[in-house]
Design a protein around this motif. Sequence first.
Motif, PDB file in Angstrom:
ATOM      1  N   GLY A 280       0.793  -1.217   0.000  1.00  0.00           N
ATOM      2  CA  GLY A 280       0.000   0.000   0.000  1.00  0.00           C
ATOM      3  C   GLY A 280       0.820   1.258   0.000  1.00  0.00           C
ATOM      4  O   GLY A 280       0.295   2.360  -0.031  1.00  0.00           O
ATOM      5  N   MET A 449       1.817  14.823  -8.536  1.00  0.00           N
ATOM      6  CA  MET A 449       1.718  13.366  -8.575  1.00  0.00           C
ATOM      7  C   MET A 449       2.542  12.890  -9.752  1.00  0.00           C
ATOM      8  O   MET A 449       2.223  13.178 -10.903  1.00  0.00           O
ATOM      9  N   GLN A 451       4.498  10.478 -12.462  1.00  0.00           N
ATOM     10  CA  GLN A 451       4.054   9.402 -13.361  1.00  0.00           C
ATOM     11  C   GLN A 451       4.088   8.063 -12.651  1.00  0.00           C
ATOM     12  O   GLN A 451       3.182   7.236 -12.783  1.00  0.00           O
ATOM     13  N   LYS A 454       1.146   7.725 -10.449  1.00  0.00           N
ATOM     14  CA  LYS A 454      -0.082   7.462 -11.220  1.00  0.00           C
ATOM     15  C   LYS A 454      -0.134   6.016 -11.648  1.00  0.00           C
ATOM     16  O   LYS A 454      -1.167   5.356 -11.572  1.00  0.00           O
ATOM     17  N   GLU A 455       1.014   5.558 -12.078  1.00  0.00           N
ATOM     18  CA  GLU A 455       1.049   4.157 -12.502  1.00  0.00           C
ATOM     19  C   GLU A 455       0.803   3.233 -11.329  1.00  0.00           C
ATOM     20  O   GLU A 455       0.152   2.198 -11.459  1.00  0.00           O
ATOM     21  N   TRP A 456       1.304   3.653 -10.192  1.00  0.00           N
ATOM     22  CA  TRP A 456       1.099   2.818  -9.015  1.00  0.00           C
ATOM     23  C   TRP A 456      -0.379   2.710  -8.672  1.00  0.00           C
ATOM     24  O   TRP A 456      -0.893   1.620  -8.399  1.00  0.00           O
ATOM     25  N   VAL A 457      -1.073   3.828  -8.707  1.00  0.00           N
ATOM     26  CA  VAL A 457      -2.505   3.789  -8.411  1.00  0.00           C
ATOM     27  C   VAL A 457      -3.237   2.956  -9.458  1.00  0.00           C
ATOM     28  O   VAL A 457      -4.099   2.142  -9.140  1.00  0.00           O
ATOM     29  N   THR A 458      -2.841   3.167 -10.699  1.00  0.00           N
ATOM     30  CA  THR A 458      -3.493   2.394 -11.771  1.00  0.00           C
ATOM     31  C   THR A 458      -3.204   0.918 -11.606  1.00  0.00           C
ATOM     32  O   THR A 458      -4.074   0.075 -11.853  1.00  0.00           O
ATOM     33  N   ILE A 460      -2.812  -0.648  -8.861  1.00  0.00           N
ATOM     34  CA  ILE A 460      -3.688  -1.180  -7.826  1.00  0.00           C
ATOM     35  C   ILE A 460      -5.094  -1.368  -8.364  1.00  0.00           C
ATOM     36  O   ILE A 460      -5.753  -2.370  -8.080  1.00  0.00           O
ATOM     37  N   GLN A 461      -5.525  -0.414  -9.150  1.00  0.00           N
ATOM     38  CA  GLN A 461      -6.871  -0.542  -9.708  1.00  0.00           C
ATOM     39  C   GLN A 461      -6.965  -1.742 -10.643  1.00  0.00           C
ATOM     40  O   GLN A 461      -7.975  -2.448 -10.660  1.00  0.00           O
ATOM     41  N   TYR A 477     -21.115  -6.660 -16.768  1.00  0.00           N
ATOM     42  CA  TYR A 477     -20.169  -5.864 -17.533  1.00  0.00           C
ATOM     43  C   TYR A 477     -19.739  -6.603 -18.788  1.00  0.00           C
ATOM     44  O   TYR A 477     -19.645  -6.027 -19.876  1.00  0.00           O
ATOM     45  N   THR A 501      -9.629   2.138 -28.002  1.00  0.00           N
ATOM     46  CA  THR A 501      -8.780   1.374 -27.081  1.00  0.00           C
ATOM     47  C   THR A 501      -9.665   0.590 -26.122  1.00  0.00           C
ATOM     48  O   THR A 501     -10.623   1.103 -25.575  1.00  0.00           O
ATOM     49  N   LYS A 502      -9.299  -0.607 -25.993  1.00  0.00           N
ATOM     50  CA  LYS A 502     -10.070  -1.473 -25.111  1.00  0.00           C
ATOM     51  C   LYS A 502      -9.275  -1.742 -23.859  1.00  0.00           C
ATOM     52  O   LYS A 502      -8.051  -1.846 -23.903  1.00  0.00           O
ATOM     53  N   LEU A 503      -9.996  -1.876 -22.813  1.00  0.00           N
ATOM     54  CA  LEU A 503      -9.326  -2.210 -21.582  1.00  0.00           C
ATOM     55  C   LEU A 503      -9.221  -3.719 -21.477  1.00  0.00           C
ATOM     56  O   LEU A 503     -10.214  -4.422 -21.511  1.00  0.00           O
TER      57      LEU A 503
END
Lengths: 795, 133
Positions: A280, A449, A451, A454-458, A460-461, A477, A501-503
């Motif tokens: 975390g 913040m 890069q 940001k990547e770290w949060v992404t 985690i998501q 979904y 772009t697809k996730l």
Amino acid sequence: MFRFQSLDEDCTLEEEDEGLVEDEDEIDQFNDDTFGAGAIDDDWQEEHKRLAGLEDKDGLGAELALGGGGMGGESDLGAAQTSTSTHLHSAGHAPLSSLKFSLSSSELPSDVDDRGGGDLAESLARLILEADPAIAGVGAAERPGPSPSSSRSSLSALQGLNRPGVPAQPSSIPHPIQPHQHPQHPQHELPPGPSASGLPPGPPLSSMLSYQQQQHLLRRGTAPMAQDSPLMSIIKEVGLPKRPPQSRNDEVRDLSERVPPPRSSSPVIGSPPVRAVPIGTPPKQPMSHALNHQIHHPTAVHVRAPVQHRYPPPFPERVSPNTLLNIANSPLCRGPFPPGVGTVLSQIQHAQLLNSQVAGFPRGGPGPPLLPVGSGFRPFFGGPPPPLGHRMGPPPHGHLNHTPPIRHNTTHLHPQHRRMLTQRMQSRGGDRGRTGGDRRSRDPYSNLMTQKEKEWVTKIQMMQLQSTDPYLDDYYYQNYYEKMEKRQDRESDSSKKEYTTKLITPQVAKVEHTYRPVQFAGSLGKLTVSSVNNPRKMIDAVVTTRTDDEEKREKQVWNKRRQILYTVEKMYSMLLEVQDFEKRFVQAPEEDREALLERHKTNTTQLCNSLREKEWDNRVNDEQCVMIMSVRKGKRLISRLLPFLPSPQAAAVVMAISRNLPALAKKDKQDQVLCWLVEPVSAVIQSLSSSTLTDLLQELQGSEGQLATVLHNKFGVTLLYLILSEGERMQSTDPNCQLMDDNRWTELVFSVTRELLSVPSSSLSPPLFMPPNLLSLFSRYVDRQRLDLLQDKLQ
Amino acid sequence: MNYVPGTASLIDDIDKKHLVLLRDGRTLIGYLRSIDQFANLVFHQTVERIHVGKKFGDIPRGIFIVRGENVVLLGEIDMDKPCDTVLQQVSIEEILEEQRLQQQAKQETDKVKMQALKDRGLSIPKADNLDEY
């Protein structure tokens, strides 16, 4: 698959690069300090005591002297020497300022004694020091002692420092701080040369330095220091205690420390730094030492004028905008500047304003601060950056009259905010035409913040989107997305090949992350080891999961076997009773014999019935027989049972055996106990009639190829020979034997002989015993030649 | 650049001016500087905007860190659009005064209502807004 990193590890203990260790230098520094050249073989406890003791005594005085020696700022309070101090300019007028410094510093001795505004001076000194990164870390070693004499000496030292610095300054304006400070450092160390004078500044020094500053000092390394001064080594060894707690200066001090201080709270000698970084934790930001330290450790009593920050050309990413603004901020716009002067005031004015705010000094002049020009700084919404050099001179005054005093029930506003508030109200209709992009491009607070973060949060998501079974976890979904895609394919014309772009959510294979504690093979029970990963189970039940089909099959097999075994057991017990009957009968008294007999009868009938298909039928249930015989014990059972069966049933059993001989032989492969049956079977055979015998032989031959299998098996061969020999005996002994009445017997024997001849010797299994009259049997049916061959084979 | 296309992520909202409504009814406006996985928000140059009727007042608050669970809604403010056309901005003191008056009026009406209900033998239990037990 779209993954940032390997996401499956929960603990990142092994990740060295994410730990608190910043770079090699720090490790080496610690190492060096502990074991290497930096370590001094002193009694650190004594040193520490001394330093701490001295610190308590002289803390205040040291700071005062510090303040005095630093900027001459003390004099500002009295407003007596405002002229002198305000003549100090930024880098643009460096030589001038330096001279002024010397001037003001020469006045210092008188000021030092003036302890009237002691507290104020202390606070002021702090403000100055913290606000100005130019001072940062530089004069750390230089804290004049409490006594004027030592302060004087230090002053002279500072003066001496200053002078060499002066000629360098004009040329160095555009350069960042660093090159200035470092050359200064060795010179700082020099004055307190001998240890005698070196030590006294120690305690006040230690009192003033915070942990950060100490870290800075340490990080600078020993390289810039010309000599390993005892002072520095002591500091490194002992560690500096924390700065004494700030009282009312916290609000004013605007240390925006975006980089958190190093985590360890203990001095260098102590517990090792913590390495474990849980998931975390946000990514650690790389620090560029020099720049950061200059900004975040403003401590020095540095006489030099500030040099930088007015136009930081490439905006260093990690420079806190607040700090920059504080430096560049000129709270006093009503100062005696000509308008052409740069908007950056020196620390003096800054300190002045701040101090005024702290002390509640009513000022006629202070209006909204002059915002720095280089940045598009918009402190609050609606507040535009003023044009270059523009001063809000008149408006503040006008507004001051009808700027309502801030109420008490409004929250206590940061003084800067208060300023901003008033300023905003004045300049309301300001520049709104600037586009957002333009604004953003000059927003000093952008990219706080990084890069990496940001990547770290992404990351985690994305981790939260991991799924082993997307249709289970996120059915709606998935369906929605599929529908949308189909619709898009339909609607979009095939010519334009644009793909949104697809996730792609990461799809992780289901990996069992169970932690199994250590188990020793073959031991009873388990080790009672419980840890955070393996808490103790309340009920330690092992669950074995199997698929339904498999389970059914297995179950069936097991059930059947169990049933067979059960049947065998039951029959066996009955059999044993029957077998023991004789004994019991003899021993039993007269009256019980009847009962016993009765019981015996029922037992026998029961036994017989168990083998029979139906109660009245003599035919034996083949399946049952074979089932029983598939078990080792079952074979034993049959062999013991046969003598007790009535002869038709016994014959039927033997028939069943011979009929199913191949199957039985196969099942017996493991046990090899069919031969137990030989004796009882032979007894049965000998009691058979000729027709039954023929039937038996026929059964034995059975279908095509059965005879070959029979011959292959020992028991089969023995059985065959038994039959044949019995037949022969019948023929030879009983003249009116009906064996020859129909041709079956002859034919059967013929086929047997044929088979015997055709079968290779190797596959012919040797029988248990060879009946002697076989040859004579064969001699009846075959010619001489074949007989000889048979003879050979049978031997 | 959207790191996670097809989803909603706060990454793209960073460094933009936002309006956030909190669970306690406060409205904050500020530049969103940082987020984390819990949608905790870091606001810079935050202003608390109090609305009373047609008036509003801004109280500058500095830097705010909002815990993610307390956010009701969050929206980006379009800087190009003209704002506050209908509403009239007043000073902080004035708006706080207005707010106080509004609260007072509300309390009065509530009191009257409760009294009326009590007279009729009815009661409306007070809604429990807090999660604390």
